[in-house]
Design a protein around this motif. Structure first.
Motif, short mmCIF file in Angstrom:
data_model
loop_
_atom_site.label_atom_id
_atom_site.label_comp_id
_atom_site.label_asym_id
_atom_site.label_seq_id
_atom_site.Cartn_x
_atom_site.Cartn_y
_atom_site.Cartn_z
N PRO A 24 34.77 37.69 37.28
CA PRO A 24 35.28 37.25 35.98
C PRO A 24 36.63 36.54 36.11
O PRO A 24 37.34 36.72 37.10
CB PRO A 24 35.40 38.54 35.18
CG PRO A 24 35.52 39.62 36.19
CD PRO A 24 34.80 39.15 37.42
N SER A 25 36.97 35.77 35.11
CA SER A 25 38.20 34.97 35.15
C SER A 25 39.47 35.80 35.18
O SER A 25 40.50 35.35 35.66
CB SER A 25 38.25 33.99 33.98
OG SER A 25 38.24 34.70 32.76
N GLU A 26 39.42 37.03 34.67
CA GLU A 26 40.63 37.88 34.65
C GLU A 26 40.80 38.69 35.93
O GLU A 26 41.66 39.56 36.00
CB GLU A 26 40.62 38.80 33.43
CG GLU A 26 39.57 39.88 33.45
CD GLU A 26 38.18 39.43 32.98
OE1 GLU A 26 37.26 40.26 33.01
OE2 GLU A 26 38.00 38.26 32.58
N ALA A 27 40.01 38.37 36.95
CA ALA A 27 40.08 39.12 38.21
C ALA A 27 40.76 38.29 39.31
O ALA A 27 40.61 37.08 39.38
CB ALA A 27 38.68 39.52 38.66
N ILE A 28 41.48 38.99 40.17
CA ILE A 28 42.06 38.39 41.36
C ILE A 28 41.19 38.85 42.54
O ILE A 28 40.62 39.95 42.51
CB ILE A 28 43.54 38.82 41.54
CG1 ILE A 28 44.24 37.95 42.59
CG2 ILE A 28 43.67 40.31 41.83
CD1 ILE A 28 45.77 38.09 42.57
N GLY A 29 41.08 38.02 43.56
CA GLY A 29 40.24 38.36 44.70
C GLY A 29 41.06 38.77 45.91
O GLY A 29 42.16 38.28 46.12
N ILE A 30 40.49 39.67 46.69
CA ILE A 30 41.07 40.06 47.99
C ILE A 30 40.16 39.50 49.06
O ILE A 30 38.95 39.67 49.01
CB ILE A 30 41.18 41.59 48.13
CG1 ILE A 30 42.17 42.14 47.12
CG2 ILE A 30 41.58 41.96 49.56
CD1 ILE A 30 42.26 43.65 47.13
N SER A 46 34.57 46.03 42.98
CA SER A 46 35.65 45.74 42.04
C SER A 46 36.47 46.99 41.74
O SER A 46 36.04 48.12 42.00
CB SER A 46 35.10 45.17 40.74
OG SER A 46 34.31 46.13 40.08
N TYR A 47 37.64 46.74 41.19
CA TYR A 47 38.55 47.82 40.82
C TYR A 47 39.24 47.37 39.52
O TYR A 47 39.84 46.29 39.47
CB TYR A 47 39.59 48.03 41.91
CG TYR A 47 40.51 49.21 41.67
CD1 TYR A 47 40.27 50.43 42.28
CD2 TYR A 47 41.62 49.11 40.83
CE1 TYR A 47 41.12 51.51 42.08
CE2 TYR A 47 42.45 50.18 40.61
CZ TYR A 47 42.19 51.38 41.23
OH TYR A 47 43.03 52.46 41.01
N ALA A 48 39.17 48.19 38.48
CA ALA A 48 39.85 47.89 37.22
C ALA A 48 41.30 48.36 37.31
O ALA A 48 41.55 49.53 37.62
CB ALA A 48 39.15 48.57 36.05
N ALA A 61 48.89 48.75 41.88
CA ALA A 61 50.26 48.72 41.34
C ALA A 61 50.98 47.44 41.75
O ALA A 61 51.70 46.84 40.95
CB ALA A 61 51.03 49.95 41.81
N TYR A 62 50.79 47.03 43.00
CA TYR A 62 51.43 45.80 43.49
C TYR A 62 50.92 44.59 42.69
O TYR A 62 51.72 43.77 42.23
CB TYR A 62 51.12 45.63 44.98
CG TYR A 62 51.67 44.37 45.58
CD1 TYR A 62 53.01 44.27 45.96
CD2 TYR A 62 50.86 43.25 45.79
CE1 TYR A 62 53.52 43.11 46.52
CE2 TYR A 62 51.36 42.09 46.35
CZ TYR A 62 52.69 42.02 46.72
OH TYR A 62 53.19 40.86 47.27
N ILE A 63 49.62 44.50 42.53
CA ILE A 63 49.04 43.37 41.80
C ILE A 63 49.46 43.41 40.33
O ILE A 63 49.80 42.39 39.75
CB ILE A 63 47.50 43.36 41.96
CG1 ILE A 63 47.16 43.00 43.41
CG2 ILE A 63 46.85 42.39 40.98
CD1 ILE A 63 45.71 43.21 43.79
N THR A 65 48.83 39.01 35.07
CA THR A 65 47.80 38.41 34.21
C THR A 65 46.39 38.84 34.60
O THR A 65 45.44 38.59 33.86
CB THR A 65 47.87 36.87 34.24
OG1 THR A 65 47.68 36.43 35.58
CG2 THR A 65 49.20 36.37 33.70
N PHE A 66 46.25 39.51 35.73
CA PHE A 66 44.92 39.94 36.20
C PHE A 66 44.67 41.40 35.86
O PHE A 66 45.56 42.24 36.02
CB PHE A 66 44.80 39.72 37.71
CG PHE A 66 44.86 38.26 38.10
CD1 PHE A 66 43.75 37.46 37.96
CD2 PHE A 66 46.04 37.71 38.57
CE1 PHE A 66 43.80 36.10 38.29
CE2 PHE A 66 46.11 36.37 38.89
CZ PHE A 66 44.98 35.57 38.76
#
Length: 158
Positions: A72-78, A153-155, A102-104, A110-111
């Motif tokens: 999804p658009s609100e997610a950042i990838g690792i 994924s992780y919320a 916590a870091y992200i 915004t993610f």
């Protein structure tokens, strides 16, 4: 104690010395120097530190969703997470993954979630992510160079 920080040239020598076993190289970055030279502006290299020593590396991809339909658009990838072979088995991966939300949340506020893929043959990594609270979507991504990958994924709670 593990800390995460954005890559900087002041840590270039330590970062370029990171390596994984031959078997692991099929699942992650094998040549850090080459990889760093090819990053796009949305791919942010991060370092995993223990006592001011670089022990690992990963990429935060702020446009992960543009490359993967499952994200999804609100997610950042690792991407490309690795712990140097000299430091494996000491709990650094677990500590780093547990510190990531916590870091992200602080650096990339915004993610609201984190997405990644793990090769189906890379059971240690898969189990590590599960142990740290990542959820398996139950679907596979088939575009990986080394075969099918679990979508995880992780919320992030804010």
């Amino acid at each position: 104690m593990i800390t995460i920080e954005k890559y900087s040239d002041s840590r270039k020598v330590q970062t370029h010395q990171l390596s994984v076993t031959t078997e692991q190289s099929q699942f992650t970055v094998s040549n850090i120097a080459e990889f760093l030279g090819c990053l796009a502006s949305h791919e942010h290299p991060q370092l995993i530190l223990s006592d001011d020593q670089v022990v690992g590396f990963f990429i935060l991809d702020t446009q992960y969703n543009n490359h993967y339909d499952f994200c999804p658009s609100e997610a950042i990838g690792i991407r490309g997470l690795l712990i140097d072979q000299r430091f494996q088995g000491q709990g650094f991966a677990v500590q780093a993954i547990l510190a990531m939300p916590a870091y992200i949340s602080k650096k990339y506020s915004t993610f609201s979630s984190i997405y990644l893929t793990v090769n189906c043959r890379n059971e240690p990594a898969y189990n590590c992510y599960l142990k740290c609270g990542f959820k398996d979507s139950g679907h596979l991504y088939y575009g990986g160079a080394a075969g099918p990958q679990h979508i995880m994924s992780y919320a992030i709670t804010q």
